[in-house]
Motif scaffolding. Structure first.
Motif, PDB file in Angstrom:
ATOM      1  N   VAL A  78      71.897  61.177  30.636  1.00 45.74           N
ATOM      2  CA  VAL A  78      70.687  61.914  30.991  1.00 45.74           C
ATOM      3  C   VAL A  78      70.159  61.470  32.347  1.00 45.74           C
ATOM      4  N   ILE A  79      70.051  60.164  32.552  1.00 49.68           N
ATOM      5  CA  ILE A  79      69.511  59.656  33.820  1.00 49.68           C
ATOM      6  C   ILE A  79      70.443  60.001  34.981  1.00 49.68           C
ATOM      7  N   GLY A  80      71.747  59.816  34.769  1.00 47.56           N
ATOM      8  CA  GLY A  80      72.692  60.062  35.849  1.00 47.56           C
ATOM      9  C   GLY A  80      72.848  61.520  36.205  1.00 47.56           C
ATOM     10  N   SER A  81      72.991  62.377  35.201  1.00 45.82           N
ATOM     11  CA  SER A  81      73.307  63.775  35.493  1.00 45.82           C
ATOM     12  C   SER A  81      72.076  64.667  35.600  1.00 45.82           C
ATOM     13  N   ALA A  82      71.003  64.355  34.888  1.00 43.41           N
ATOM     14  CA  ALA A  82      69.814  65.210  34.926  1.00 43.41           C
ATOM     15  C   ALA A  82      68.771  64.679  35.899  1.00 43.41           C
ATOM     16  N   VAL A  83      68.270  63.463  35.648  1.00 38.97           N
ATOM     17  CA  VAL A  83      67.162  62.940  36.442  1.00 38.97           C
ATOM     18  C   VAL A  83      67.570  62.675  37.883  1.00 38.97           C
ATOM     19  N   LEU A  84      68.715  61.993  38.071  1.00 37.22           N
ATOM     20  CA  LEU A  84      69.156  61.662  39.426  1.00 37.22           C
ATOM     21  C   LEU A  84      70.077  62.714  40.027  1.00 37.22           C
ATOM     22  N   GLY A  85      70.767  63.452  39.212  1.00 36.96           N
ATOM     23  CA  GLY A  85      71.749  64.403  39.707  1.00 36.96           C
ATOM     24  C   GLY A  85      71.196  65.792  39.914  1.00 36.96           C
ATOM     25  N   GLN A  86      70.961  66.508  38.816  1.00 40.05           N
ATOM     26  CA  GLN A  86      70.530  67.898  38.905  1.00 40.05           C
ATOM     27  C   GLN A  86      69.194  68.040  39.613  1.00 40.05           C
ATOM     28  N   ALA A  87      68.240  67.155  39.308  1.00 46.08           N
ATOM     29  CA  ALA A  87      66.914  67.283  39.913  1.00 46.08           C
ATOM     30  C   ALA A  87      66.964  67.080  41.427  1.00 46.08           C
ATOM     31  N   LEU A  88      67.648  66.023  41.867  1.00 44.94           N
ATOM     32  CA  LEU A  88      67.693  65.743  43.306  1.00 44.94           C
ATOM     33  C   LEU A  88      68.545  66.764  44.048  1.00 44.94           C
ATOM     34  N   LEU A  89      69.718  67.091  43.494  1.00 47.81           N
ATOM     35  CA  LEU A  89      70.578  68.064  44.166  1.00 47.81           C
ATOM     36  C   LEU A  89      69.934  69.442  44.177  1.00 47.81           C
ATOM     37  N   GLY A  90      69.315  69.824  43.054  1.00 43.70           N
ATOM     38  CA  GLY A  90      68.642  71.119  43.009  1.00 43.70           C
ATOM     39  C   GLY A  90      67.529  71.207  44.028  1.00 43.70           C
ATOM     40  N   PHE A  91      66.744  70.119  44.162  1.00 45.11           N
ATOM     41  CA  PHE A  91      65.675  70.127  45.161  1.00 45.11           C
ATOM     42  C   PHE A  91      66.260  70.154  46.567  1.00 45.11           C
ATOM     43  N   GLY A  92      67.326  69.389  46.795  1.00 44.43           N
ATOM     44  CA  GLY A  92      67.929  69.366  48.123  1.00 44.43           C
ATOM     45  C   GLY A  92      68.421  70.727  48.557  1.00 44.43           C
ATOM     46  N   ILE A  93      69.082  71.441  47.640  1.00 43.14           N
ATOM     47  CA  ILE A  93      69.576  72.782  47.981  1.00 43.14           C
ATOM     48  C   ILE A  93      68.406  73.724  48.236  1.00 43.14           C
ATOM     49  N   ALA A  94      67.388  73.675  47.376  1.00 41.81           N
ATOM     50  CA  ALA A  94      66.227  74.546  47.545  1.00 41.81           C
ATOM     51  C   ALA A  94      65.515  74.257  48.862  1.00 41.81           C
ATOM     52  N   TRP A  95      65.420  72.982  49.228  1.00 40.29           N
ATOM     53  CA  TRP A  95      64.744  72.609  50.474  1.00 40.29           C
ATOM     54  C   TRP A  95      65.522  73.087  51.688  1.00 40.29           C
ATOM     55  N   LEU A  96      66.830  72.931  51.666  1.00 40.03           N
ATOM     56  CA  LEU A  96      67.642  73.344  52.804  1.00 40.03           C
ATOM     57  C   LEU A  96      67.681  74.865  52.963  1.00 40.03           C
ATOM     58  N   LEU A  97      67.537  75.586  51.845  1.00 38.77           N
ATOM     59  CA  LEU A  97      67.629  77.048  51.900  1.00 38.77           C
ATOM     60  C   LEU A  97      66.267  77.728  52.019  1.00 38.77           C
ATOM     61  N   ARG A  98      65.183  76.961  52.070  1.00 37.90           N
ATOM     62  CA  ARG A  98      63.854  77.557  51.984  1.00 37.90           C
ATOM     63  C   ARG A  98      63.570  78.535  53.121  1.00 37.90           C
ATOM     64  N   ASN A  99      64.093  78.257  54.295  1.00 38.77           N
ATOM     65  CA  ASN A  99      63.844  79.143  55.445  1.00 38.77           C
ATOM     66  C   ASN A  99      65.068  79.966  55.824  1.00 38.77           C
ATOM     67  N   ARG A 100      66.101  79.884  54.980  1.00 35.61           N
ATOM     68  CA  ARG A 100      67.323  80.637  55.274  1.00 35.61           C
ATOM     69  C   ARG A 100      67.233  82.038  54.679  1.00 35.61           C
ATOM     70  N   THR A 101      67.832  82.982  55.358  1.00 37.61           N
ATOM     71  CA  THR A 101      67.927  84.347  54.860  1.00 37.61           C
ATOM     72  C   THR A 101      69.341  84.865  55.126  1.00 37.61           C
ATOM     73  N   GLY A 102      69.647  85.959  54.492  1.00 41.99           N
ATOM     74  CA  GLY A 102      70.914  86.601  54.771  1.00 41.99           C
ATOM     75  C   GLY A 102      72.055  86.098  53.921  1.00 41.99           C
ATOM     76  N   LEU A 103      73.279  86.256  54.468  1.00 43.30           N
ATOM     77  CA  LEU A 103      74.496  86.023  53.706  1.00 43.30           C
ATOM     78  C   LEU A 103      74.648  84.577  53.258  1.00 43.30           C
ATOM     79  N   LEU A 104      74.327  83.600  54.115  1.00 45.77           N
ATOM     80  CA  LEU A 104      74.530  82.195  53.771  1.00 45.77           C
ATOM     81  C   LEU A 104      73.726  81.807  52.531  1.00 45.77           C
ATOM     82  N   ARG A 105      72.467  82.188  52.483  1.00 47.43           N
ATOM     83  CA  ARG A 105      71.634  81.843  51.329  1.00 47.43           C
ATOM     84  C   ARG A 105      72.151  82.507  50.069  1.00 47.43           C
TER      85      ARG A 105
END
Length: 300
Positions: free
Chosen positions: A86-113
């Motif tokens: 749970v700690i490895g895959s959910a708390v540290l994995g999915q939460a951080l990676l999900g936030f990282g992707i959302a943060w990097l894509l927040r101002n992106r539009t078009g095909l890449l996003r």
């Protein structure tokens, strides 16, 4: 305002008709939630088995099943592995990676996003059996794609690094939910606040710490609560490792399955499921307490 008569309601249905409307939902809740829960509690205090004399004439054993579980190394080892998962895959994995992707894509539009979001969502919506087959092919010792890419022929990832393998597998598979939730949360952060902090000389980390995270703290806690509970009860790693090797990936859902269905000990398995439920309640209470403490904080 509509008036209500004694024993009536604002809609004017009356208690009888209102009860009739609610009856189907109450019957479904009773049939699929309340009755299974009560039946599990009953089985947990018996020696019920799938075969043998105990299958036809189960005996009440009190709390023996619970005492057995708490005194067995296999249960405590499984609980510890589940917490790592749970700690490895959910708390540290999915939460951080999900936030990282959302943060990097927040101002992106078009095909890449759209492409990135589609690839992440694809991993989430594919059936578990299909995903497990793909990862077995990826991690195969002889012809695995990962060994070909890394130049490490003969490495048996599922045997040599079983827990790390299922943690990475679950991160890849479950990040989409966190990404979507954080993307919606970041959309509610006023761009003017980020621009003001940037003009004031704040670094990216300072913007995240002082502007973004305080505004989305509720979303973060909600996300952590949901993915922690889902991961705690996730059975999919069994499709990769079967709980092995040497029980090194025997997380709680796998232990329950192997005990109750493969081993035939339904009574003991029911006791394990009750202990799992209590563990879920503890996790939920921790997050709910954090959410309540946040709601009591004075508004900025």
């Amino acid at each position: 305002m509509p008036s209500t008569s004694p024993g009536g309601d604002a809609a004017g249905l009356g208690r009888g008709r209102a009860g009739a409307f609610a009856a189907p939902a109450l019957l479904l809740i009773t049939a699929f939630l309340l009755f299974p829960a009560l039946w599990t509690l009953y089985l947990g205090v018996t020696d019920y088995r799938l075969t043998g004399l105990s299958a036809s004439d189960p005996q009440n054993v009190g709390l023996d099943n619970f005492e057995r579980a708490l005194n067995e190394d296999r249960f405590t080892d499984s609980l510890w592995l589940t917490l790592q998962f749970v700690i490895g895959s959910a708390v540290l994995g999915q939460a951080l990676l999900g936030f990282g992707i959302a943060w990097l894509l927040r101002n992106r539009t078009g095909l890449l996003r759209r492409l990135v979001e589609s690839l992440v969502l694809l991993a989430w919506i594919l059936p578990s059996s299909v995903v497990a087959f793909l990862w077995i092919a990826l991690l195969d010792r002889d012809d695995g794609t990962l060994n070909a890419l890394l130049g490490t022929p003969g490495t048996a990832w599922l045997l040599e690094h079983p827990m790390a393998s299922i943690i990475v597998f679950n991160i890849w598979r479950g990040t989409a939910f966190s990404m979507m939730l954080y993307a919606a949360a970041l959309g509610n952060v006023p761009p003017s606040q980020l621009e003001t902090s940037r003009l004031a000389g704040a670094s990216t980390w300072q913007q995240l710490r002082d502007v973004v995270l305080p505004r989305i703290k509720g979303h973060v806690l909600t996300n952590l609560l949901l993915i922690s509970l889902w991961t705690f009860n996730d059975f999919t790693p069994f499709l990769l490792t079967g709980g092995g090797p040497d029980n090194r990936t025997e997380i709680m859902p796998v232990l329950l399955y192997r005990t109750a269905l493969q081993g035939g000990e339904l009574g003991y398995g029911a006791a394990l499921s009750v202990l799992m439920l209590l563990a879920n309640l503890v996790i939920a209470l921790v997050y709910v307490r954090l959410l309540r403490s946040r709601s009591k904080e004075p508004a900025a």
